[in-house]
Design a protein around this motif. Sequence first.
Motif, mmCIF file in Angstrom:
data_model
loop_
_atom_site.group_PDB
_atom_site.id
_atom_site.type_symbol
_atom_site.label_atom_id
_atom_site.label_comp_id
_atom_site.label_asym_id
_atom_site.label_seq_id
_atom_site.Cartn_x
_atom_site.Cartn_y
_atom_site.Cartn_z
ATOM 1 N N CYS A 1 -1.194 11.256 -1.357
ATOM 2 C CA CYS A 1 -1.619 9.945 -0.846
ATOM 3 C C CYS A 1 -0.681 9.372 0.214
ATOM 4 N N LEU B 1 -1.939 8.727 5.907
ATOM 5 C CA LEU B 1 -2.326 7.742 4.886
ATOM 6 C C LEU B 1 -3.811 7.876 4.533
ATOM 7 N N ARG C 1 0.957 4.094 -2.978
ATOM 8 C CA ARG C 1 0.721 5.508 -2.664
ATOM 9 C C ARG C 1 1.896 6.355 -3.155
ATOM 10 N N SER D 1 -7.967 7.145 -0.506
ATOM 11 C CA SER D 1 -8.146 7.724 -1.838
ATOM 12 C C SER D 1 -9.255 6.970 -2.560
ATOM 13 N N ARG E 1 2.059 4.071 -11.858
ATOM 14 C CA ARG E 1 1.708 3.709 -10.489
ATOM 15 C C ARG E 1 1.759 2.198 -10.273
ATOM 16 N N ALA F 1 -8.004 5.892 -6.004
ATOM 17 C CA ALA F 1 -7.111 4.728 -6.014
ATOM 18 C C ALA F 1 -7.905 3.438 -5.849
ATOM 19 N N GLU F 2 -8.882 3.453 -4.928
ATOM 20 C CA GLU F 2 -9.704 2.260 -4.706
ATOM 21 C C GLU F 2 -10.522 1.922 -5.957
ATOM 22 N N ASP G 1 0.829 -1.201 0.000
ATOM 23 C CA ASP G 1 0.000 0.000 0.000
ATOM 24 C C ASP G 1 0.869 1.259 0.000
ATOM 25 N N PRO H 1 -1.503 14.610 -5.260
ATOM 26 C CA PRO H 1 -2.670 14.092 -4.537
ATOM 27 C C PRO H 1 -2.417 13.863 -3.048
ATOM 28 N N PHE I 1 1.787 6.607 -6.881
ATOM 29 C CA PHE I 1 0.653 7.418 -7.343
ATOM 30 C C PHE I 1 0.979 8.909 -7.201
ATOM 31 N N ASP I 2 1.508 9.286 -6.033
ATOM 32 C CA ASP I 2 1.943 10.681 -5.848
ATOM 33 C C ASP I 2 2.976 11.054 -6.904
#
Length: 506
Positions: free
Chosen positions: A205, A210, A188, A213, A307, A216-217, A184, A203, A191-192
């Motif tokens: 994340c 934590l 994250r 998002s 990501r 993301a889900e 996880d 974002p 993704f950032d």
Amino acid sequence: MELSENLSSLPSLQASFCSIFCFFAVSFSILSFFLVLVRQKFWCNCEICRGYLTSSWLMEFVNLCDWYTHLLQKSPTNTIHIHVLGNTITANPDNVEYMLKTRFDNYPKGKPFSTILGDLLGQGIFNVDGDSWVFQRKMASLELGSVSIRSFSFEVVMAEIKHRLLPLLSSYSEKDGDLLDLQDVFRRFTFDNICKFSFGLDPGCLELALPISQFAESFDLATKLSAERAMAASPFIWKIKRLLNLGSEKRLKEAIKKVNVLAKEVIMQKRKLGFSNNQDLLSRFMACMKDDNYLRDIVISFILAGRDTMGSALTSFFWLLATHPEVESKIRDETDSIMHPNQHLPSFEQIREMHYLHAAVYESLRLYPPVQFDSKFARQDDVLHDGTFVMKGTRVTYHPYAMGRIEAIWGPDCMEFKPQRWLEKGSFSPQSPFKFPVFQAGIRMCLGKEMAVVAVKSVAAVVVRLFDIHVVHANAAPRFDSGLTATVRGGVPVVVRKRRATCHHC
């Protein structure tokens, strides 16, 4: 009076028309479904097809990719055919080269693949062929090949490490045995990273709290359900569910709707903030196109590429280090010899000097590629290099996960994690991309390959030097969820400890 009676009968006429239309639509779909069953030999009773349809492989293997690997290892040509899926699967490097280079034009992504992922990826670079692919490839190649964009990418990665990743790991290292899901964390982080690099937006994340998002889900669910379409015995199974808005297709539609909201928000924010002088990739695409739907597809493709794949690569790398302390020790020795005693963030030049770390990353990718398989569709009848006949319209899949476990390719120690197989006189020595198609190969070779490897090495160099990462279930074989990229089911819980020799905060 007569007019009002006619008007009052309209709703019933409309209802009747809708019922008739739905009846014919469903009847046509069912008829088409049975025609496909006949064509694809749904009733095939060979050992492989019976194992797939009954899921009997689960009695011996925890992952579908491991069962495929077993079948490919047993095949004299390292190629098999699953009749019920109309899918030829190969782990033969000569076949991979034939598909991705020699007969590239005969093995496009193909309409069946584009249809499977079309609702999510649209007309993005990973889901198109022909002129659209050439245009996006050319644009991305011009940008990703520049020195300035690579320098910008490295700056973004280092900033995320310094201001987000290290504080988070330090925070958990001070807690008494609290578990942290490393998978996880890396998802994250990436993704950032990809949002800042590709869109110029943050974002957040990986902030200490934590935050959850929703995007993301939804994105994870959308990629998972899209991938499951490809596993159906017939495409008409999921197409009928989509037509009737049932089950997994209903959930996929809802997930993609949420993904679209964020993608459009990203584009809107870029227009509001201005994009003409920005370095990020989306700004450069927006400067030459105005179609927001097309830009949406590009946004989704960037996120999928930056990501999911890099997050998967980092997760597998640290899972392997947990069971190979000798490799971790050599990485620390190398980083200590290149970096200064009180230096925690390496320079770009120092990262390039870390040959053993480079080899360890590639060895991890060999055993656990983020994209375990990739499919094309034969445009015309053909014969692969190993003599396998391929009928027009057949799905042809090369399997990097299985290829990393084939003795004929990597030797009798192919199942072992040995970074030294990539070294020659202490320097990294690359292998043929057709025996290691983790970044694809030939004309579709991944454009972000070098930047991705630098990013993974950067995270590894910093984290391994400063922390001890103890994976809770390190000795258990990873179970993968279905998806477009390899994701460990249930996450990777770890305990984080600061190393005593390097307790300074950067």
